[in-house]
Design a protein around this motif. Structure first.
Motif, PDB file in Angstrom:
ATOM      1  N   TYR A  17       6.781   1.791  -8.118  1.00  0.00           N
ATOM      2  CA  TYR A  17       6.741   0.344  -7.900  1.00  0.00           C
ATOM      3  C   TYR A  17       8.145  -0.188  -7.609  1.00  0.00           C
ATOM      4  CZ  TYR A  17       6.004  -4.621  -9.061  1.00  0.00           C
ATOM      5  OH  TYR A  17       5.962  -5.994  -9.041  1.00  0.00           O
ATOM      6  N   CYS A  18       9.108   0.212  -8.411  1.00  0.00           N
ATOM      7  CA  CYS A  18      10.483  -0.245  -8.216  1.00  0.00           C
ATOM      8  C   CYS A  18      11.051   0.247  -6.886  1.00  0.00           C
ATOM      9  CB  CYS A  18      11.363   0.208  -9.381  1.00  0.00           C
ATOM     10  SG  CYS A  18      10.957  -0.596 -10.939  1.00  0.00           S
ATOM     11  N   LEU A  20       9.362   1.078  -4.117  1.00  0.00           N
ATOM     12  CA  LEU A  20       8.733   0.319  -3.028  1.00  0.00           C
ATOM     13  C   LEU A  20       9.316  -1.088  -2.942  1.00  0.00           C
ATOM     14  CD1 LEU A  20       4.984   1.396  -3.313  1.00  0.00           C
ATOM     15  CD2 LEU A  20       6.561   1.905  -1.426  1.00  0.00           C
ATOM     16  N   SER A  21       9.570  -1.699  -4.085  1.00  0.00           N
ATOM     17  CA  SER A  21      10.156  -3.046  -4.092  1.00  0.00           C
ATOM     18  C   SER A  21      11.542  -3.052  -3.468  1.00  0.00           C
ATOM     19  CB  SER A  21      10.235  -3.579  -5.530  1.00  0.00           C
ATOM     20  OG  SER A  21       8.955  -3.799  -6.048  1.00  0.00           O
ATOM     21  N   ILE A  22      12.351  -2.077  -3.816  1.00  0.00           N
ATOM     22  CA  ILE A  22      13.701  -1.984  -3.257  1.00  0.00           C
ATOM     23  C   ILE A  22      13.640  -1.777  -1.747  1.00  0.00           C
ATOM     24  CG2 ILE A  22      15.768  -0.513  -3.172  1.00  0.00           C
ATOM     25  CD1 ILE A  22      15.301  -0.081  -6.256  1.00  0.00           C
ATOM     26  N   SER A  24      11.289  -2.547   0.246  1.00  0.00           N
ATOM     27  CA  SER A  24      10.669  -3.684   0.937  1.00  0.00           C
ATOM     28  C   SER A  24      11.700  -4.735   1.359  1.00  0.00           C
ATOM     29  CB  SER A  24       9.600  -4.334   0.057  1.00  0.00           C
ATOM     30  OG  SER A  24      10.186  -5.077  -0.995  1.00  0.00           O
ATOM     31  N   ARG A  25      12.895  -4.707   0.777  1.00  0.00           N
ATOM     32  CA  ARG A  25      13.951  -5.661   1.137  1.00  0.00           C
ATOM     33  C   ARG A  25      14.542  -5.374   2.510  1.00  0.00           C
ATOM     34  NH1 ARG A  25      17.322  -4.564  -4.196  1.00  0.00           N
ATOM     35  NH2 ARG A  25      15.665  -4.897  -5.697  1.00  0.00           N
ATOM     36  N   THR A  85       3.394  -2.094   2.190  1.00  0.00           N
ATOM     37  CA  THR A  85       3.459  -3.503   1.782  1.00  0.00           C
ATOM     38  C   THR A  85       2.158  -3.923   1.107  1.00  0.00           C
ATOM     39  OG1 THR A  85       5.021  -4.011   3.556  1.00  0.00           O
ATOM     40  CG2 THR A  85       3.793  -5.865   2.621  1.00  0.00           C
ATOM     41  N   LEU A  88       2.230  -2.418  -2.293  1.00  0.00           N
ATOM     42  CA  LEU A  88       3.212  -3.143  -3.105  1.00  0.00           C
ATOM     43  C   LEU A  88       2.643  -4.472  -3.594  1.00  0.00           C
ATOM     44  CD1 LEU A  88       6.006  -3.395  -4.340  1.00  0.00           C
ATOM     45  CD2 LEU A  88       6.819  -4.272  -2.128  1.00  0.00           C
ATOM     46  N   ASN A  89       1.941  -5.179  -2.732  1.00  0.00           N
ATOM     47  CA  ASN A  89       1.328  -6.445  -3.130  1.00  0.00           C
ATOM     48  C   ASN A  89       0.305  -6.240  -4.250  1.00  0.00           C
ATOM     49  OD1 ASN A  89       2.851  -7.908  -1.296  1.00  0.00           O
ATOM     50  ND2 ASN A  89       1.293  -7.821   0.295  1.00  0.00           N
ATOM     51  N   ASP A  92       2.214  -5.586  -7.375  1.00  0.00           N
ATOM     52  CA  ASP A  92       2.746  -6.844  -7.916  1.00  0.00           C
ATOM     53  C   ASP A  92       1.712  -7.487  -8.842  1.00  0.00           C
ATOM     54  OD1 ASP A  92       5.242  -6.804  -6.610  1.00  0.00           O
ATOM     55  OD2 ASP A  92       4.494  -7.948  -4.894  1.00  0.00           O
ATOM     56  N   TRP A  95       1.380  -5.427 -11.979  1.00  0.00           N
ATOM     57  CA  TRP A  95       2.521  -5.633 -12.857  1.00  0.00           C
ATOM     58  C   TRP A  95       2.355  -6.941 -13.631  1.00  0.00           C
ATOM     59  CZ3 TRP A  95       5.895  -3.376 -15.554  1.00  0.00           C
ATOM     60  CH2 TRP A  95       6.950  -4.093 -16.119  1.00  0.00           C
TER      61      TRP A  95
END
Length: 121
Positions: A17-18, A20-22, A24-25, A85, A88-89, A92, A95
Motif C-alpha cells: 500500500y505504501c 503504491l502510494s509513493i 502514485s505521486r 490506481t 490503490l483507491n 485507501d 485503510w
C-alpha cells in the motif's frame, strides 16, 4: 518473540500500500522509494523492495521505463498503471476501514488507561 513477529507482519501488510502510494505521486527510481520508506520509518532493503516491485509489475499495477543516467548505467523508473490506481483507491478505502476498526477497538483501553492514571493522582 511474538511481539516482534506481529510487528513484522503488520509492516509487511502495509508495505505494498505504501509503495503504491509513493509511486502514485509520479515516476520514481527504486532507491528513491527506499528513501521515502525510510523517511516514513518503514525501513526496507533492496532485497525486499525489488521482488515486491516485480510482483506489482507482473500483476499489472506498475510499469517502468529505462532512462539514461548521467552517473552510470540506465535506471529503471516505476510508475503506477490505471489498474494500479484502481487497486490503490480500493486500498485507501480498506485503510480507512482498518484505521476506524483499530481506533474503535483500542479506544476503551486507551481511555481506561488514561482514567486509571488520573485516579492514581
Amino acid at each position: 518473540m511474538i511481539v516482534d513477529n506481529t510487528q513484522t507482519q503488520m509492516r509487511k501488510g502495509i508495505l505494498e500500500y505504501c509503495i503504491l502510494s509513493i509511486i502514485s505521486r509520479g515516476e520514481i527510481y527504486a532507491s528513491d522509494i527506499i528513501g521515502e520508506l525510510k523517511k516514513a520509518q518503514l525501513l526496507v532493503v533492496e532485497g525486499t523492495l525489488y521482488p515486491l516491485l516485480t510482483r506489482l509489475k507482473n500483476n499489472g499495477l506498475l510499469s517502468y521505463v529505462w532512462k539514461e543516467s548521467t552517473s552510470g548505467p540506465p535506471r529503471k523508473y516505476y510508475e503506477i498503471t490505471a489498474a494500479g490506481t484502481e487497486v490503490l483507491n480500493k486500498l485507501d478505502t480498506t485503510w480507512e476501514e482498518l484505521l476506524f476498526a483499530v481506533q474503535t477497538s483500542t479506544a476503551g483501553r486507551v481511555e481506561r488507561t488514561a482514567d486509571d492514571d488520573a485516579g492514581r493522582q
